[in-house]
Write an enzyme that holds these catalytic residues in place. Structure first.
Site, PDB file in Angstrom:
ATOM      1  N   ASP A 142       0.854  -1.176   0.000  1.00 41.22           N
ATOM      2  CA  ASP A 142       0.000   0.000   0.000  1.00 41.22           C
ATOM      3  C   ASP A 142       0.894   1.231   0.000  1.00 41.22           C
ATOM      4  O   ASP A 142       1.867   1.292   0.764  1.00 41.22           O
ATOM      5  CB  ASP A 142      -0.876  -0.026   1.264  1.00 41.22           C
ATOM      6  CG  ASP A 142      -1.885   1.087   1.308  1.00 41.22           C
ATOM      7  OD1 ASP A 142      -2.930   0.945   0.654  1.00 41.22           O
ATOM      8  OD2 ASP A 142      -1.634   2.091   1.996  1.00 41.22           O
ATOM      9  N   ILE A 143       0.595   2.195  -0.854  1.00 38.29           N
ATOM     10  CA  ILE A 143       1.342   3.445  -0.865  1.00 38.29           C
ATOM     11  C   ILE A 143       0.943   4.227   0.377  1.00 38.29           C
ATOM     12  O   ILE A 143      -0.241   4.470   0.614  1.00 38.29           O
ATOM     13  CB  ILE A 143       1.063   4.249  -2.148  1.00 38.29           C
ATOM     14  CG1 ILE A 143       1.522   3.457  -3.384  1.00 38.29           C
ATOM     15  CG2 ILE A 143       1.732   5.619  -2.094  1.00 38.29           C
ATOM     16  CD1 ILE A 143       1.136   4.069  -4.703  1.00 38.29           C
ATOM     17  N   ASN A 191      -2.780  12.792  -3.149  1.00 38.10           N
ATOM     18  CA  ASN A 191      -3.861  13.312  -4.003  1.00 38.10           C
ATOM     19  C   ASN A 191      -4.318  14.690  -3.553  1.00 38.10           C
ATOM     20  O   ASN A 191      -4.514  15.590  -4.370  1.00 38.10           O
ATOM     21  CB  ASN A 191      -5.053  12.352  -3.996  1.00 38.10           C
ATOM     22  CG  ASN A 191      -4.970  11.289  -5.055  1.00 38.10           C
ATOM     23  OD1 ASN A 191      -4.281  11.444  -6.058  1.00 38.10           O
ATOM     24  ND2 ASN A 191      -5.649  10.193  -4.837  1.00 38.10           N
ATOM     25  N   ASP A 217      -1.996   9.800  -9.657  1.00 35.75           N
ATOM     26  CA  ASP A 217      -1.920   8.790 -10.721  1.00 35.75           C
ATOM     27  C   ASP A 217      -0.468   8.461 -11.057  1.00 35.75           C
ATOM     28  O   ASP A 217      -0.122   7.305 -11.307  1.00 35.75           O
ATOM     29  CB  ASP A 217      -2.645   9.272 -11.981  1.00 35.75           C
ATOM     30  CG  ASP A 217      -4.153   9.305 -11.827  1.00 35.75           C
ATOM     31  OD1 ASP A 217      -4.676   8.737 -10.842  1.00 35.75           O
ATOM     32  OD2 ASP A 217      -4.816   9.914 -12.690  1.00 35.75           O
ATOM     33  N   GLU A 247      -5.037   2.058  -3.764  1.00 34.16           N
ATOM     34  CA  GLU A 247      -3.574   2.115  -3.849  1.00 34.16           C
ATOM     35  C   GLU A 247      -2.943   0.851  -3.292  1.00 34.16           C
ATOM     36  O   GLU A 247      -1.777   0.831  -2.933  1.00 34.16           O
ATOM     37  CB  GLU A 247      -3.034   3.359  -3.133  1.00 34.16           C
ATOM     38  CG  GLU A 247      -3.184   3.366  -1.630  1.00 34.16           C
ATOM     39  CD  GLU A 247      -4.557   3.802  -1.119  1.00 34.16           C
ATOM     40  OE1 GLU A 247      -4.694   3.893   0.097  1.00 34.16           O
ATOM     41  OE2 GLU A 247      -5.490   4.026  -1.908  1.00 34.16           O
TER      42      GLU A 247
END
Length: 159
Positions: free
Chosen positions: A25-26, A33, A42, A68
């Site tokens: 997971d980021i 964002n 993105d 993500e």
């Protein structure tokens, strides 16, 4: 991908050859964002995908699992051997993130191998997810392969 994963679980159980399932997971993706905009968000997804794609072997399965989150199915791989992959992803991501203004982008992972007594892909994903949350709760930018024994830090270079 899930069908391939189920097939790999069957092969691993039949042959005794290990396999590892991991979720990544980021870290703080919503902040990326919100702070930089969805175009940069993105780009963060693309950077992680590119780093991961170039680090996995041809026999591995890797894909976006949702939002993500990313799923890795690693045949013929123990948890310990998977750490080399996670470090390669970290290095590749570190080398490319600065070019895109994402100097502080990190990721966390949770991983489990089949020989921990878990019988289905669904169970493996659930445990990998629990370990992912352990890595997040312990400060992020980490890989948790066994929460009772070790949390391996994945430190991204600031160079």
């Amino acid at each position: 991908m899930l069908q391939c994963g189920e097939r790999e679980v069957d092969v691993s159980k039949r042959t005794g050859i290990p396999m590892t399932v991991a979720l990544a997971d980021i870290d703080d993706f919503k902040k990326i964002n919100d702070q930089y905009g969805h175009d940069i968000g993105d780009e963060a997804l693309k950077l992680f995908a590119d780093a991961s794609k170039s680090a996995v072997r041809s026999i591995d399965y890797f894909g976006r699992y949702g939002g993500e989150e990313w799923l890795f199915i690693l045949p013929n791989t123990t948890e310990a051997e998977a750490n080399a992959l996670f470090k390669r992803i970290s290095v590749k991501l570190s080398n490319s993130r600065q070019e895109h203004g994402l100097n502080h982008m990190t990721f966390s992972m949770g991983a489990v191998d089949l020989h921990g007594g878990h019988n289905t892909l669904e169970q493996l994903i659930k445990i990998a997810d629990e370990r992912l949350y352990t890595a997040k709760n312990n400060g992020k930018n980490q890989v948790c392969v066994n929460p009772t024994d070790q949390v391996l830090n994945v430190t991204l270079s600031n160079a």
